[in-house]
Design a protein around this motif. Structure first.
Motif, PDB file in Angstrom:
ATOM      1  N   PRO A   1       6.842  12.451   4.229  1.00 25.88           N
ATOM      2  CA  PRO A   1       8.376  12.761   4.234  1.00 25.88           C
ATOM      3  C   PRO A   1       9.282  11.494   3.824  1.00 25.88           C
ATOM      4  O   PRO A   1       8.668  10.457   4.321  1.00 25.88           O
ATOM      5  N   ALA A   2      10.228  11.633   2.877  1.00 30.90           N
ATOM      6  CA  ALA A   2      11.084  10.732   2.358  1.00 30.90           C
ATOM      7  C   ALA A   2      12.128  10.190   3.563  1.00 30.90           C
ATOM      8  O   ALA A   2      13.048  11.108   3.738  1.00 30.90           O
ATOM      9  N   THR A   3      11.941   9.141   4.046  1.00 37.45           N
ATOM     10  CA  THR A   3      12.869   8.665   5.150  1.00 37.45           C
ATOM     11  C   THR A   3      13.849   7.740   4.570  1.00 37.45           C
ATOM     12  O   THR A   3      14.864   7.251   5.361  1.00 37.45           O
ATOM     13  N   GLY A   4      13.949   7.179   3.059  1.00 41.96           N
ATOM     14  CA  GLY A   4      14.858   6.337   2.695  1.00 41.96           C
ATOM     15  C   GLY A   4      14.267   5.962   1.152  1.00 41.96           C
ATOM     16  O   GLY A   4      13.207   6.168   0.915  1.00 41.96           O
ATOM     17  N   MET A   5      15.070   5.217   0.465  1.00 45.20           N
ATOM     18  CA  MET A   5      15.209   4.840  -1.130  1.00 45.20           C
ATOM     19  C   MET A   5      13.804   4.042  -0.892  1.00 45.20           C
ATOM     20  O   MET A   5      12.950   3.953  -1.869  1.00 45.20           O
ATOM     21  N   GLU A   6      13.891   3.056  -0.106  1.00 49.98           N
ATOM     22  CA  GLU A   6      12.741   1.971  -0.149  1.00 49.98           C
ATOM     23  C   GLU A   6      11.322   2.721   0.193  1.00 49.98           C
ATOM     24  O   GLU A   6      10.432   2.376  -0.479  1.00 49.98           O
ATOM     25  N   ALA A   7      11.502   3.575   1.098  1.00 47.90           N
ATOM     26  CA  ALA A   7      10.073   4.340   1.595  1.00 47.90           C
ATOM     27  C   ALA A   7       9.564   5.019   0.272  1.00 47.90           C
ATOM     28  O   ALA A   7       8.428   5.016   0.034  1.00 47.90           O
ATOM     29  N   VAL A   8      10.547   5.648  -0.395  1.00 49.35           N
ATOM     30  CA  VAL A   8      10.132   6.381  -1.738  1.00 49.35           C
ATOM     31  C   VAL A   8       9.622   5.402  -2.754  1.00 49.35           C
ATOM     32  O   VAL A   8       8.438   5.605  -3.214  1.00 49.35           O
ATOM     33  N   ALA A   9      10.256   4.438  -2.979  1.00 53.35           N
ATOM     34  CA  ALA A   9       9.936   3.365  -3.853  1.00 53.35           C
ATOM     35  C   ALA A   9       8.561   2.846  -3.661  1.00 53.35           C
ATOM     36  O   ALA A   9       7.530   2.495  -4.454  1.00 53.35           O
ATOM     37  N   ALA A  10       8.411   2.555  -2.303  1.00 53.51           N
ATOM     38  CA  ALA A  10       7.238   2.025  -1.914  1.00 53.51           C
ATOM     39  C   ALA A  10       5.876   2.932  -1.727  1.00 53.51           C
ATOM     40  O   ALA A  10       4.710   2.361  -2.407  1.00 53.51           O
ATOM     41  N   ALA A  11       6.036   4.181  -1.879  1.00 57.71           N
ATOM     42  CA  ALA A  11       5.335   5.185  -2.119  1.00 57.71           C
ATOM     43  C   ALA A  11       4.844   5.256  -3.302  1.00 57.71           C
ATOM     44  O   ALA A  11       3.485   5.431  -3.905  1.00 57.71           O
ATOM     45  N   VAL A  12       5.657   5.085  -4.276  1.00 57.16           N
ATOM     46  CA  VAL A  12       5.347   5.325  -5.606  1.00 57.16           C
ATOM     47  C   VAL A  12       4.234   3.880  -6.349  1.00 57.16           C
ATOM     48  O   VAL A  12       3.497   4.115  -6.899  1.00 57.16           O
ATOM     49  N   ARG A  13       4.715   2.839  -5.646  1.00 53.19           N
ATOM     50  CA  ARG A  13       4.189   1.545  -5.984  1.00 53.19           C
ATOM     51  C   ARG A  13       2.826   1.247  -5.475  1.00 53.19           C
ATOM     52  O   ARG A  13       2.085   0.660  -5.798  1.00 53.19           O
ATOM     53  N   LYS A  14       2.554   2.109  -4.231  1.00 53.78           N
ATOM     54  CA  LYS A  14       1.239   2.606  -3.928  1.00 53.78           C
ATOM     55  C   LYS A  14       0.197   2.765  -5.181  1.00 53.78           C
ATOM     56  O   LYS A  14      -1.051   2.661  -4.911  1.00 53.78           O
ATOM     57  N   HIS A  15       0.726   3.532  -6.035  1.00 53.59           N
ATOM     58  CA  HIS A  15      -0.368   4.009  -7.173  1.00 53.59           C
ATOM     59  C   HIS A  15      -0.707   3.216  -8.076  1.00 53.59           C
ATOM     60  O   HIS A  15      -0.061   2.142  -8.329  1.00 53.59           O
ATOM     61  N   THR A  16      -1.834   3.356  -8.921  1.00 57.85           N
ATOM     62  CA  THR A  16      -2.105   2.454  -9.895  1.00 57.85           C
ATOM     63  C   THR A  16      -1.283   3.041 -11.181  1.00 57.85           C
ATOM     64  O   THR A  16      -1.230   4.315 -11.488  1.00 57.85           O
ATOM     65  N   PRO A  17      -0.922   2.424 -11.925  1.00 60.84           N
ATOM     66  CA  PRO A  17       0.070   2.908 -13.291  1.00 60.84           C
ATOM     67  C   PRO A  17      -0.898   3.726 -14.041  1.00 60.84           C
ATOM     68  O   PRO A  17      -2.077   3.541 -14.308  1.00 60.84           O
ATOM     69  N   GLY A  18      -0.368   4.774 -14.315  1.00 57.80           N
ATOM     70  CA  GLY A  18      -1.317   6.225 -14.814  1.00 57.80           C
ATOM     71  C   GLY A  18      -1.648   7.054 -14.033  1.00 57.80           C
ATOM     72  O   GLY A  18      -1.945   8.219 -14.442  1.00 57.80           O
TER      73      GLY A  18
END
Length: 347
Positions: A170-187
């Motif tokens: 669940p998306a609890t806030g903007m920073e949580a969304v950004a952090a979830a994306v940053r967990k990935h490796t580019p690509g």
């Protein structure tokens, strides 16, 4: 007429013409003056400024007035030198460089659109702050504001989409969304749960490497809210975020028994975020003049604006320092009851 007299007459006429012409020359300045003052617990043109639908409200009295600044001039409609000179001689008016109001990289239309957007956001955050103060539950919503041109998110995530989850979390806030994306490796692919105009769907977007080397998708987000009932604020052609504090107080007053002001004439200014924090504003001198003209005797002032306000406060206007919505309510309660401390706004 002698040649000498004729020469003096012509010279005098030319001097006068040059003076008049010079006074009419457009100059790159903007005149700021006191604008309209509206009572947020009252009406504008027979229509309530604040209307609550779906929740009990209570009658109230007094004034909780928002104040505004009017401007004259700007690109395409520049003032004359004489108008600027008059403004410089009037303590209730400010004459500022044009780029202070209209940055060179923006058009007049873009500035006005930005002010309109800031007013809409202010109404949302003001409602959130008031409900938070009243402990009325509501939902924080992460919304897509825009996507970067040429980014992976362009055309996949659309403005207005509500991001409900990232990879099932669940998306609890903007920073949580950004952090979830940053967990990935580019690509890598990242899956967004999206509510698009009521239709729920999953949207998969491939990440790319951002400037810092971390994974991004090129989406810009904003916070919005889902309230349990409707709060509508109508103030006409007014823009900017500086009425936030007074909107929150007006909403709070309508949702609580008894008049918050005790019938007193209170005005004020300050931005408001969803957490109830009051922020600084511009044009404090002109806003105080407008408040005094409207009959206010008390002026709620963001603490960051106190030095400038204290140096120019009109006679008979009491400045009260505020940092939060809760603090503003406590100060008004103390003024109404005559007991308790009231934070003074000083230089």
């Amino acid at each position: 007429m002698s040649r000498r007299a004729l020469t003096l007459l012509v010279a005098g006429f030319l001097t006068l013409a040059l003076a008049v012409g010079g006074a009419m020359l457009p100059v790159p300045y903007v005149v700021l003056s006191p604008g309209p003052t509206e009572n947020t617990i009252g009406d504008v043109k027979g229509k309530p400024v604040i209307t609550v639908t779906g929740h009990e409200t209570y009658p109230t009295t007094g004034m909780l007035s928002m104040v505004t600044v009017a401007y004259q001039g700007g690109p395409g409609n520049r003032i004359g030198l004489l108008t600027a000179l008059r403004g410089w001689l009037d303590d209730t008016i400010a004459v500022v460089p044009e780029e202070t109001i209209f940055p060179r990289e923006q058009t007049v239309e873009e500035v006005e659109e930005e002010n309109t957007a800031e007013m809409a956001t202010s109404q949302e955050t003001s409602t959130a702050a008031a409900l938070r103060e009243l402990k009325i539950a509501y939902q924080n919503v992460v919304e897509v504001a825009s996507t970067d041109k040429g980014s992976p998110a362009e055309g996949k995530l659309l403005p207005g989409d509500i991001i409900t989850s990232v990879d099932g979390t669940p998306a609890t806030g903007m920073e949580a969304v950004a952090a979830a994306v940053r967990k990935h490796t580019p690509g890598d692919d990242v899956t967004f749960g999206v509510d698009r105009k009521g239709a729920k769907q999953d949207v998969t977007v491939k990440t790319v490497k951002g400037p810092d080397g971390q994974a991004i998708v090129g989406v810009r987000m904003g916070m919005s809210y889902k309230f349990p009932f409707a709060v509508n604020i109508s103030v006409g052609d007014v823009g900017g975020p500086s009425a936030g504090l007074m909107f929150s107080l007006g909403i709070y007053d309508k949702l609580t028994p008894g008049p918050l002001t005790g019938g007193k004439a209170i005005a004020g200014t300050g931005t408001m975020d969803g957490e109830g924090n009051v922020g600084a504003i511009g044009g404090i001198e002109q806003k105080m003049v407008g408040a005094k003209k409207a009959g206010a005797t008390i002026f709620l002032t963001p603490s960051a604006n106190c030095p400038a306000a204290a140096a120019a406060v009109p006679a008979g206007l009491r400045l009260v320092k505020v940092d939060t919505l809760n603090g503003a309510i406590k100060a008004i309660d103390a003024i109404r009851t005559g007991s308790g401390s009231v934070p003074a706004c000083t230089s």
